[in-house]
Design a protein around this motif. Structure first.
Motif: not given
Length: 116
Positions: A2-7, A12-13
């Motif tokens: 799975e792709c994890q969001p980068q820090p 930003q989110q």
């Protein structure tokens, strides 16, 4: 995998969520359906005098329908017996009904027999 969001993307989110919080899903209000009143029950509750004018050749509102309506209206009782708003003279009267069949006339009496 799975792709994890980068820090940086997570930050930003999170900032976006602070500025524009996600709207909570609101439960739709349960709408109560209006109670259906049957046609003849509604006729039974009319407090005023009624004149029924029907064409004797009406294919939609046949004489049988008119007679049933008249019978229903004729069976009404005085609905103002215990109503202080009406004087004694009105309180003791039952609403009247009259059925008139126009010969050689269909559904559109005002066009087919305007003089009647």
């Amino acid at each position: 995998r799975e792709c994890q969001p980068q820090p940086q993307q997570q930050q930003q989110q999170q900032q976006q969520e602070k500025l524009h919080p996600p709207q909570q899903q609101q439960q739709p209000e349960k709408q109560t359906k209006p109670q259906k009143i049957q046609f003849y029950q509604a006729l039974q509750s009319l407090p005023m005098d009624v004149l029924l004018l029907f064409g004797s050749d009406d294919p939609w509102c046949t004489p049988a329908v008119a007679k049933r309506m008249h019978s229903t209206l004729s069976s009404r009782r005085n609905i103002h017996d215990n109503d202080d708003e009406f004087d004694d003279e009105c309180a003791n009267t039952t609403p009247a009904s009259r059925y008139v069949a126009i010969d050689n006339c269909g559904h559109c009496r005002n066009h087919e027999a305007p003089a009647a």
